[in-house]
Every structure is written in structure tokens, then in C-alpha cells.
Write a protein that holds these residues in place. Structure first.
Motif, PDB file in Angstrom:
ATOM      1  N   LEU A  17     -12.515  47.568 -15.614  1.00 52.43           N
ATOM      2  CA  LEU A  17     -13.315  46.383 -15.319  1.00 52.43           C
ATOM      3  C   LEU A  17     -13.900  45.800 -16.608  1.00 52.43           C
ATOM      4  N   LEU A  18     -14.020  46.630 -17.594  1.00 55.44           N
ATOM      5  CA  LEU A  18     -14.539  46.138 -18.869  1.00 55.44           C
ATOM      6  C   LEU A  18     -13.496  45.353 -19.641  1.00 55.44           C
ATOM      7  N   SER A 290     -16.297  36.442 -10.715  1.00 55.22           N
ATOM      8  CA  SER A 290     -17.014  35.570 -11.657  1.00 55.22           C
ATOM      9  C   SER A 290     -16.610  35.858 -13.091  1.00 55.22           C
ATOM     10  N   ILE A 291     -15.899  36.967 -13.251  1.00 53.70           N
ATOM     11  CA  ILE A 291     -15.553  37.426 -14.596  1.00 53.70           C
ATOM     12  C   ILE A 291     -14.110  37.080 -14.910  1.00 53.70           C
ATOM     13  N   LEU A 352     -12.789  43.759  -9.544  1.00 53.27           N
ATOM     14  CA  LEU A 352     -13.540  42.651 -10.141  1.00 53.27           C
ATOM     15  C   LEU A 352     -13.980  41.662  -9.070  1.00 53.27           C
ATOM     16  N   ARG A 355     -16.502  43.439  -6.478  1.00 54.27           N
ATOM     17  CA  ARG A 355     -17.810  43.844  -6.996  1.00 54.27           C
ATOM     18  C   ARG A 355     -18.511  42.756  -7.792  1.00 54.27           C
ATOM     19  N   TYR A 356     -17.741  41.845  -8.357  1.00 55.49           N
ATOM     20  CA  TYR A 356     -18.357  40.884  -9.274  1.00 55.49           C
ATOM     21  C   TYR A 356     -17.995  39.456  -8.916  1.00 55.49           C
ATOM     22  N   TYR A 367     -23.310  39.217  -6.557  1.00 50.90           N
ATOM     23  CA  TYR A 367     -23.714  40.587  -6.910  1.00 50.90           C
ATOM     24  C   TYR A 367     -24.971  40.476  -7.772  1.00 50.90           C
ATOM     25  N   ILE A 369     -26.584  41.017 -11.059  1.00 45.45           N
ATOM     26  CA  ILE A 369     -26.290  41.315 -12.459  1.00 45.45           C
ATOM     27  C   ILE A 369     -27.176  42.473 -12.898  1.00 45.45           C
TER      28      ILE A 369
ATOM     29  N   ASN B  36     -21.131  45.805 -25.773  1.00 45.85           N
ATOM     30  CA  ASN B  36     -20.073  46.135 -24.818  1.00 45.85           C
ATOM     31  C   ASN B  36     -19.748  47.622 -24.801  1.00 45.85           C
ATOM     32  N   TRP B  39     -22.837  48.676 -22.386  1.00 52.43           N
ATOM     33  CA  TRP B  39     -22.912  48.089 -21.048  1.00 52.43           C
ATOM     34  C   TRP B  39     -21.557  48.262 -20.370  1.00 52.43           C
ATOM     35  N   GLN B  40     -21.389  49.434 -19.820  1.00 50.32           N
ATOM     36  CA  GLN B  40     -20.064  49.805 -19.328  1.00 50.32           C
ATOM     37  C   GLN B  40     -19.803  49.301 -17.921  1.00 50.32           C
ATOM     38  N   GLN B  41     -20.597  48.360 -17.493  1.00 50.75           N
ATOM     39  CA  GLN B  41     -20.289  47.727 -16.215  1.00 50.75           C
ATOM     40  C   GLN B  41     -19.620  46.392 -16.500  1.00 50.75           C
ATOM     41  N   PRO B  42     -18.625  46.080 -15.738  1.00 47.69           N
ATOM     42  CA  PRO B  42     -17.811  44.894 -16.061  1.00 47.69           C
ATOM     43  C   PRO B  42     -18.610  43.607 -16.127  1.00 47.69           C
ATOM     44  N   HIS B  43     -19.558  43.488 -15.228  1.00 47.86           N
ATOM     45  CA  HIS B  43     -20.287  42.222 -15.208  1.00 47.86           C
ATOM     46  C   HIS B  43     -21.238  42.125 -16.393  1.00 47.86           C
ATOM     47  N   LEU B  44     -21.346  43.189 -17.159  1.00 45.03           N
ATOM     48  CA  LEU B  44     -22.278  43.193 -18.283  1.00 45.03           C
ATOM     49  C   LEU B  44     -21.586  43.112 -19.636  1.00 45.03           C
ATOM     50  N   GLN B  45     -20.304  43.030 -19.635  1.00 42.98           N
ATOM     51  CA  GLN B  45     -19.622  42.808 -20.906  1.00 42.98           C
ATOM     52  C   GLN B  45     -19.967  41.398 -21.380  1.00 42.98           C
ATOM     53  N   LEU B  69     -22.873  36.649 -20.686  1.00 49.59           N
ATOM     54  CA  LEU B  69     -21.907  37.476 -19.964  1.00 49.59           C
ATOM     55  C   LEU B  69     -20.580  36.738 -19.933  1.00 49.59           C
TER      56      LEU B  69
END
Lengths: 369, 369, 369, 369
Positions: A17-18, A290-291, A352, A355-356, A367, A369, B36, B39-45, B69
Motif C-alpha cells: 500500500l505504500l 484517494s491514493i 487501497l 481502506r483508503y 477513512y 487519515i 515515508n 508512516w507505514q500506512q498507505p494513506h500517510l505516504q 499526502l
């Protein structure tokens, strides 16, 4: 969540996901120079190779790439590869080009009318596998009328030839992709209307809509009034333009829909690749990530200093392939100039979306943030 | 006037009125790649790290940085360092992000309303130490309404969590900073109204105003009609835009106010950092240095060739830290892309204001060149 | 189709419909510095060398190049070479410059009127061999009236001196080329009217017309109402501007007409060289190649870092020479800054026109892609 | 015509009508960093050094350079050199800056009024030697009123201090230079009115006019209605802007007038240096060279990568010095960023004017190209 992926080179890598997509180190995988080495007819020498539709057929990966001919018109070429990455065998002639006498068309259609619709070039093919055949949707420009563009349909069993079925709709539009099977008993597709033309600008490009037809070949398509996804006024990577990219892929998670979005900045208009997931039975139910899956970078347009770069800051895709293990190959054009590929995994993209997500109608995040 | 300063590395340097700020040789001190990695959550990259508020808390330097983000929304992350320069420990999750259910809010407020105000992202936090706590002011964008921006308040005792107090004012605004203690019995702050929106441009940004409230948490803030500082038509490094940067710092010289200014040229719109000094008892009495503290340079955005630079020619700060010896650390974003730091000294900046001021209302110099 | 060509250096190369023109490796063949070494009068020092007309005369290749004098006015210089590629002997003075007393003019003309028409400079000469003499057509700018431009005629037997015959027409125009012999008993030429001047923009440049006269020296020219070729709204390499380049060359295939076209993009306005073929007896019958002969590249303007480049992304020609074996030398300016040459073959260009034409009036392709 | 010139380094070089000015290999001769090393007061640290007036006084070459202070206001500094090229001794404080209390002014003037006129900065000084003293003309910007600019006069006997005489005229104007002695019994100068202000654009800059006064210190100046020189609609290196540069130099050939011109192109607005010669007794009789003395190049702004360049493509001069042998040193700013010098000779420049003139009123060339 991590998934092991590879480019068939025994070098497993992890997408997550990253980092949902990894660029192929050998990019670009196809260039104008390579096409020109094969298309030995003058009118087929090209200046770009980009925005290719891709499918697996007969054990090969088949790529239907777009190229600007020197005359300025775009055609759709074909290349085949055993591994989908290297050693592309370029077909000696374009697979699709503005229709001419002798082209196969479905019964009851007027080749003249189709030819008129396509005289300005054919662009950005999607290969939609459906009913054990391939429905190819592509954009066609009329000659003489600026920005008159129709999305056309051609059908092919083996991707060696195709039969035209004419315009999907009689309306300015681009980026139509079809679901690979019937949904609720009807065929389904995603559409990006060009809206009303304000003068000659080519439309607004702010919505993706869903449509249904009893026969994907003949239509008529009933397009939802309600947008399935849209751009919005809030900060977003897709704030200013949106449209489908690859045909929806069936996965255990639902339909995977790779789309593109644009966020205008004071320093350019970067195109990114986004992803959405649609309910298998009711694709109106959509989880839109959203990503973005991929942001443009200089690595996406590796050209010699003397070569032209058409549109800086662009990644654009017309194809995503799924291997049985859920690995995805995203074929994408860089700067409208060369063809690249990246690797991903369906579990990652689905995750993705789940969850996002963002509300496809308002742009609001679904979701925390 | 010279003052010895250092970056805690036993290498004393001198700042002076000639060179009031020295860049840290190790800039940038924080980048998107570093965030990055944590912040190992995808929405936080993230794709940027910039415009961080900074405070010392519990023996550590705490940085509340802004990051875009990947989805395009900005959040406010936290990083802690023992020396305020290196070895930043990035908190695993953003410190502030668009409000969601479960976020702590002050009694009597509607979380839904706050969430609506913040749904488009939170940006450019200032950490205002006040009454033995930290009042965090930050910009919040609404979703769906272009350029609707409020400055919000959150309060935190330990900078590990915060309680929201909602919008400082119900008016489009950015860059609000608070004085660290009551002035004349009331709380005080500096405000940069966005003025009337001409269509959707985001305002004019030409004035800094002062406001007072009996309770900084609840308001209401009474904003002066008379600007405290403004841009003007004459040649000046702040001729075209102006706004607060760091929260006012109490010094023996008065309140130190680090602000930003823009002078449009035929070759760009460089952002510089300026400084003003306010009377401790009557901050309406202001000595505004006509001399910027820092001009932008290429050294302020050291990135790899493949990385994006968001806005060229920008230095922008949300934080200035004071050590007991009067040394100041100016934390500033370079090109809206990376975080940098420079060192200065309060005596030097105060002297700039006292000796080299300009009339904050007319722009006229108050000293003989 | 391939044809062996060479630059007279015993290194045969092949041109073909795929690569109809090959750049001379020694480009540029003439630069401002070279001219300045010869034109040792101050008013003749130049800042550019470009857009040269070329003819073979007395066993030599004679080039009439355009140069911007330092004063900003363009003149037409002469250079001679034995091989048409290297060792250019630059004539010590311009061949054509704004007319002055003493210049040879045809009987009955007013030198004063001609001088007034040319006072702003003479540009882009074509050497049209006709009736065993050379008819030189060139653009002349008036002084004091922005964009007032006439195409003028001068006649020379030996290209050492010329007699002026005044304006070809009393109408704003550029890029007039003449057929080398009578067609249907009358003289013929190609014209690019500047259309109506919208204010002061210099016209629209969207059509090439044909004209006839009983005497090419005196006119009057009767210009067709119907355009011979035009730009169009469809995708094309010549979609936005068009005009003649080199004088028509008589070949066994018909008249070869090298023209230029512009396709505006979001990244610039590249000028390309195109080619058309006209029926020997009825030049209204035209086969216009849809495929350009040459696209601009960085290789077309090799200058030192300190030198100016006038107009990026331009190849522009005023001359194409034919050897008895049908080899063609295309002389072209790069970025309005230096002179280059490329080699082609008449069979190749004619074939481009015949096989890969576009309707000159609608832009529609006349072949099946 | 050739003249031997040198930079005082025993390396004679030749200037000629072909190359009327030779750049000093050691350019730039003065930079912001050098000034900052001397002006050790904070308000005097600068970001540019350019457009300097220069005179010989007391055996030294005195340069009055313009610098942007960090506050955005320009001041005029002084530097002295024994050879006029190297080892500049920068005076510790600006020579001229916006007037303040204590500044010497002529009797009967209001210092307050002058101070108001200069509050926005003083720029582009010319040192006009006259009546055994130095009349310094400089531009002064008002504070608070965009583009309100007056040309002011200050008089100095020794170039160590000066007495202000206020505005030369009460009219927006720049670039006023004075003749070094009376002409026809009256003092004379060249003026570049800014014309009517269309809104706030700063004027049109299209004419140089001559004026006379009985007293150059008090005026009033009677300005000719008829322009002495102007821009015109025809192709020219001075087609779009024009104005005086250096004060007229008396030579045996007449008054040498170094001016600047701008020709707008699609690729920028290059500033060049031009030259005109005026009759010693009737300076209305002017021979204006159509050929510029110097074109801008990258060699004119040698700065480090990290330094700012204010205005690309500019050479601008406020000073030309004459040695007894007629050698001229042209001091000129490069890109409004650094100071450079070039060498020329009066015989060469006069010859340019006499032999290669253009009508100053119509732009027409007065010689046969």
C-alpha cells in the motif's frame, strides 16, 4: 499488506500500500525508433509510442499502442511479446487506423460514416476481453471539425484482425472501457463524456459515468445520469480532470478500475494514475482510492536529448494485465512519448480502494487519515 | 553587532546585522522520504515536508511539519529530536489531520462542523506556547468549496495529543499566530485576513492585523480594523504579499515576529522571511525591519533530480525557537518541498527592527539609509 | 523505394520514403561568424544566417542567404561553393539590400517607390530559374509601417547583379515562388497571401494560391480565388500555418514544391518542411504529401553556448537543388540562426506525394493508412 | 578603421567599426559580494551592483554604482580605482541614498519635498562633468505611489559629497544626461520622458528629447517638443524602447551619446547599447548610429549558480570614459546584476554615427546598405 511481484526475471520485489506500483527498470519498453524499424512504409513512420491497450491472447501479450504518424494522425499499432516486457514483435502494419474501404464492419453499418468519424485518427485503444472475444474501444477524431471525437468499437477474436461496430455513442467522448462480462444480465461500461463544448476546448472531463446495454456491440447504451466518480473543488490528486484508463479487471475483490486524474498546480498539470474498485454485481457501488497508484517522474520518459517530449509530467494508461497470482502489469505512456510498464498486485490495489477510499461523488475521504 | 551562534556542533559562528541568519550545512533536515520510512500506512505516504511549527517540550524539540499526502490533502506530522537538528524521530501517525470521530474537542463544539471545515486538509501549523500549554493554530480547507480556509485552534499540554477548539474566526484567513501570554490582561494574536475573494483567487494577502480575546480558546477575537503591518506600492522586499510566520517570541527586546513577504518581479515571486518587533505591553507598537532575514536560494531545496519541487523561489517559516542565550533556530520550508533550518540571534533580529525599521503602515523607512 | 544519395563525399547513403531527407553531418554549413569574417564593413556585420535561396550558376552553387544586420534590418548575401556544401566563398557585399539610388531597375519603374517598399529590409530570397535567367523573389518590409510586407522581384542573368522589377503584387504577402518555365503559355507562381491584417498581427498564413501572368516580370498576376493548398482543423503536421518554401522544381514526376507547415502544440509551434507535386501541365492538379520531409531537432541549430538562437523549433527552407541524377539538396535554416543542408531524392519526394497525399483543400488523407 | 585600445595591461587590442567594443576579460569588475564586504552596516548589504555612473576625479576613476539594498530600495554607492578596472576601493557608505535630514541641499529648496521624492530609492546615476564640477543626475522613486519617478540633480566638486538641487523636472522621467558645457550659451541635456502613464505601467519610453536651461542647477528646463531620437515601427535594434545612457562626451567629432535600445522579439526583450553623435554647436543635429555598440550575451553576467539574475538579456550603461587618446571605457551592467566594462574608441563610434546612421526621427537608414 505486501505482495511479492516480479517482472518474470526471478527477482521478486514487494509492492504494498505504500508503494503500490514499481517501475520496470528497463523502461521504456517500446519507442518510436523500434516501431519505425518495422513499419517500413513511409506513411507508418511514427514520432511517438504511447497509451497502449494490452491483452493476453494465444499465450502472447498483445499490445495495441498509439503512435502519432508523421502526418500528425494517430494510429493503433500492435506488438507481441512472450513475457509482456521485452522482445516485442511489432506487427508490420497498424492494427487500427482510420477506416477505409475493405475494412471489416458489422452488418448494417455504413463504412463511409465510420470512415468519416475516424478520418482524423484513432487513439488510446482499450482491449476489453468480453464473451471470449476482444472488444476494442478507441477514440476517433473526425477530419475538419476540431475536437469532434467519438469512442468507437471494434471486435476481434484473436487480435489479428477486427470488425468495426461503429461509435459507441453519438456524443463527444473519450476513454470508454467495458466490463469483461455481463453485469446483472447486461453489458456494462465506463464512460467519460466530454460534456458541452465551450467553443472548441474539448470539454470539461470531470466525470466518469456507467452505462448498460443489452448488446455491447450494437447498443444502445443507457448512460447513468448520475456520475459514478467526479472531480471536486477540494484538494485532491484528481481535482481537475478524471477519466477511465484500463478496462475493469475482475478480481476476487471486485472490478478493478484504473483511471487517471489531473491536479493543476502553479507548476504544471501532472497526470497521475488512480484506482477504483466496483462491486461485482452492482458496479455502481464503487470504492475509489484517494491514493494514486503512480505519480509522473523523469524516469517515465527516458529519451535521447534530440528527441521530442510531447507533454511533460504525464503518466497515462490504457491497460492493466492480471496474472493468475493476482500480479498486475500496468502499461503506461510517459509524457505521451514512450511506453513503460510497472508492476502491482490486485490485493494491494483493492486494499487501497477499500481502506483508503474517497467518496466518488463528493471527493470526501471515506477513512480517517 | 555580532552574536556567536552554533548548531550544537561546537562550531561557533557569528550572525550579525549583515548576515542575520546562517543556513544549516546539513539542510534539508527532513524530507518526504524520511517520513515515508516511518508512516507505514498507505494513506500517510507523503510527497512533501515543509512549513513546520516547532516547539521545545519535555527536553525535546518537537516539529509539527506539513506534508502533502498522496491524495493531495495536507496533514500535520510530528517529529522529535534531541538537538533540534538531526536524528528526527518521526511520530508514527500525523499529529493533526482532518478531524474525525473520536478526536478530542472542547465541550460545546460540534465535531461534525469542525470536520467539515477541515475535510480538505490541515496546513502550516504554528505551535504557540501559552499558559503552560500549546495552542496550535493551523489552516483548514473545506472540502468542495475552493479556497474556503479557516484558521483553527487545537490545544495540547504535551504535544502528544491535542484538543480542538474549532475555528479562530469564521472568516477566510491564514497564518494566525498567538502571543505566548496575555497582553494587557487579554490574549493577543496576529491575523492575516484573506480579504474579499475576487472570484476564487484566494484573497489579497496584504495586511497583518492584531486581535484580542478574553479567552484564546473560545474567543471571540476582536480584530483591529487598522492593519498592524501592510504591503505598499513602493519598492520593498514585501511589496506584494505579507503574513505572519512564527509565533511571536518574548525577548528582552519585545515580541519577535517572524513574517513572510513577497516581491513580484519579472522573473518570479520570491518569498523572503522578514522580522518585526512588538512592544511587550502594547504590541500595536511595532518595529518592522525593512531588511529580510533570509532570501530564497537553490541551497534551500536540495532534492534529487527525479523529485518534484512544488513552488520555486520560496522560503517560508512557521517556527522560530529561542535558546536561553538568545540564539534562534529558524525552521523553514524550501520551495514547499523540504524542511531546512537556519540559526540567528534575538539581539540581532531585534536590532534589525530597531535600527532598520520601516513604517508598518506606509512602508517608509524609519532610518537613514 | 530507396535512392542512393551522397554529399559529394563518396559516402553513398540511402534516402527513402521512411527517411526522405538526411542531414549533412557537417551542419551548419554557414554561420554569422563566417559572414562577418568577409563582410568587413560595419553595417554588414550580421547576427544570423538563414533561409537562403540557392541555385547553380556557372558551375558553382550560389547561395543567397538572409542575415539580420546588427541594425535589425535583414539583407540578402551571396556565397558560392564548388560543391554546394563546403568552402563557401562569401561575396564581399550583400547581393540584395533595401534599394538605393544606383540600383538597377526595370524601365518605367520608380526607384523611390521600390526603395520605400524595401526600406525595412529584404528577406527570404528564392532564386527562381526561368527563361535562362534567374527571377529572385524576396520579401521586403516597409519602414515605419509595422508588418507591411511585399514580395518583390529582381532578375539576374548571372547572379552577380540583379535588376529590380518591383512588387509582384500590391498586397501584403510572403513566400512567393515561380515555376521555372511557362505553364500553358503563361508564367506561374505560388503565393501565400497574408490575408486581412487583424490589427497588426501579420496575417493568417493559411493558404497557398496559384497565380498566372503573361510576363513574370511585369505582371499583372492573376491569383486564383481558390486556394491550391490550405491548413485545416484536423490533426495534421501543417494544421496551423502553411506557405511555399523552395521554387517548384521540374522533375519527370511533375513540379516538386517544398513548403513549410506549422502545427501548434501545448509545447511550442514546430515548423516542418513538407512537399507537394504539381502536374506539369496543370499545376492546379496537386499531390500534397501528408508526410513532412523534415522535423526540427536540436541538430538543426548547433551554436556555441554564448550565441543567440532566434526562434526555437524551426526548420525553414527557401531552396532545393536538383542534380541530374535526381538527388536533391535541401538548404534550410535552423531556428532562424544558421544555414544547414539535407539531402533527398526527387523519386522519393514524388513518391511521397503520389502515395501519401492529403487533399490540399480539406486535409483529408488520399491514401489508406 | 581600426584603433588600438587596451585595458591598461600592455595588451593592445583593436576596435573597429566591425567590433566597436571589446569586453574586459576580467568581467565582472564589481559584484554584490564585494560591496557587502565593505558596507558593514546591515541596511547597506546589497543584492545587486549595476548601472554605474563613472568619472575621473583627482587621478582616480570614481564609480557611482546602483545597488538594490536588501530592503528592496536602490542606493548609489561609490568605488574608486587607480586604473578604472581593478582594485576598486568601495566607499564605506552610499554616496547617494534617499534624502534625509542633514543632507546638503541647495538654498531655497525643501529637504522634505526632496526626501518624499526619493523615499523609494535612487537609481542609475550619471556623473555629468560640467563647469569644473560634477552634476549627478539620478532617478528617484517616491514611496507609496507606484512608478512615480523623477530625475534629480546633485552637484559635487570632488565626488566625496554632493549637494542636492532637487528634481530636474516635475514630470515622470528617467535617464537624464547633461552636456559637459554650455551649448549656444545655455546648458543642455537629454531627457527620456515616461510619457503618459497608462494606469501603472511606467510609460512608453519611446523618445529622447533635448532641453536647455540657463542654469543647469535650478532650471527651468525647456524641453523640445520635437523628439531628438525615437523608436519606430520598422525593423531596428531600437524598435521598442530608447533612452540615454552615458552623459554626452565631447570629442573632436562632436558629442558622443551612448544610449540604450530594446527590440522585442518572440524570445525576449534584449537591451543593446547604441551610440549617437551630436553637433558640438547645435546638438539638435544628430547622427544616430543604426548599429549597436554592444549586444547582451551570457558573458555579461558571470555569477555563481546560487546567485540571482535580475533581468536576463540586458546590457545597460550609465557611463563612458574618455582617455586623452580617444580610448573609451564603457561601464555597463549585465542583467541588472553585476558591473562590467568594455573598451572602445571615439573615432570608431563617431565613424559609426557618421557612416552608418539612421534618421533619428523616422528610423530610416541614412546610408546605403
Amino acid at each position: 499488506m505486501k505482495r511479492s511481484v516480479d517482472f518474470g526475471d526471478d527477482r521478486p520485489r514487494a509492492v504494498s500500500l505504500l508503494e503500490p506500483a514499481l517501475r520496470y527498470p528497463g523502461n521504456p519498453i517500446l519507442t518510436a525508433a523500434q516501431v519505425n524499424a518495422v513499419w517500413q512504409q513511409p506513411h507508418l513512420q511514427v514520432v511517438t509510442v504511447h497509451n497502449a491497450g494490452v491483452a493476453v491472447c494465444g499465450g502472447e501479450t498483445v499490445m495495441l499502442f498509439r503512435s502519432h504518424l508523421r502526418c500528425g494522425i494517430s494510429v493503433i499499432g500492435m506488438a507481441r511479446s512472450d513475457n509482456g516486457l521485452t522482445d516485442w514483435r511489432i506487427a508490420p502494419r497498424p492494427f487500427l487506423k482510420p477506416a477505409v474501404s475493405g475494412d471489416a464492419i458489422a452488418p448494417g453499418l455504413s463504412l463511409d460514416e465510420i470512415a468519416a468519424m475516424e478520418a482524423g485518427g484513432v487513439e488510446d485503444a482499450r482491449i476489453n476481453p468480453i464473451d471470449n472475444t476482444f472488444a476494442i474501444t478507441y477514440s476517433a477524431y473526425a477530419a475538419g471539425v476540431p475536437n469532434r471525437v467519438r469512442v468507437m468499437l471494434a471486435v476481434s477474436d484473436d487480435l489479428t484482425s477486427a470488425t468495426r461496430f461503429g461509435p459507441v455513442m453519438h456524443r463527444d467522448m473519450r476513454n470508454v472501457v467495458l466490463f469483461p462480462q455481463r453485469v446483472g444480465g447486461r453489458y456494462a461500461g465506463l464512460f467519460r463524456p466530454n460534456d458541452e463544448l465551450p467553443g472548441d476546448t474539448g470539454g470539461l472531463f470531470q466525470q466518469i459515468r456507467i452505462g448498460y446495454a443489452d448488446d455491447y456491440r450494437t447498443g444502445p447504451w443507457e448512460i447513468s445520469e448520475k456520475p459514478l466518480m467526479g472531480t471536486h473543488g477540494s484538494p485532491s490528486a484528481f481535482a481537475n480532470k478524471i477519466g477511465p484508463c484500463a478496462p475493469p479487471l475482475r478480481t476476487k475483490h471486485g472490478w478493478l478500475n484504473l483511471f487517471h486524474g489531473v491536479r493543476s498546480t502553479m507548476d504544471g498539470n501532472p497526470y497521475v494514475l488512480g484506482v477504483a474498485l466496483h462491486d461485482l454485481d452492482r458496479p455502481e457501488n464503487v470504492w475509489m482510492s484517494s491514493i494514486p497508484v503512480l505519480f509522473p517522474s523523469q524516469a517515465d520518459c527516458r529519451v535521447a536529448e534530440s528527441e521530442y517530449v510531447h507533454v511533460p509530467n504525464v503518466v497515462f494508461s490504457c491497460a492493466m494485465l492480471r496474472r493468475p497470482d493476482g500480479v498486475l502489469l500496468i502499461y503506461y505512456g510517459g509524457n505521451d512519448t514512450v511506453m513503460n510498464v510497472a508492476v502491482s498486485h490486485e490485493d494491494v490495489l483493492a486494499e487501497l480502494c477499500h481502506r483508503y477510499g474517497q467518496d466518488p461523488n463528493t471527493g470526501r475521504l471515506l477513512y480517517q487519515i
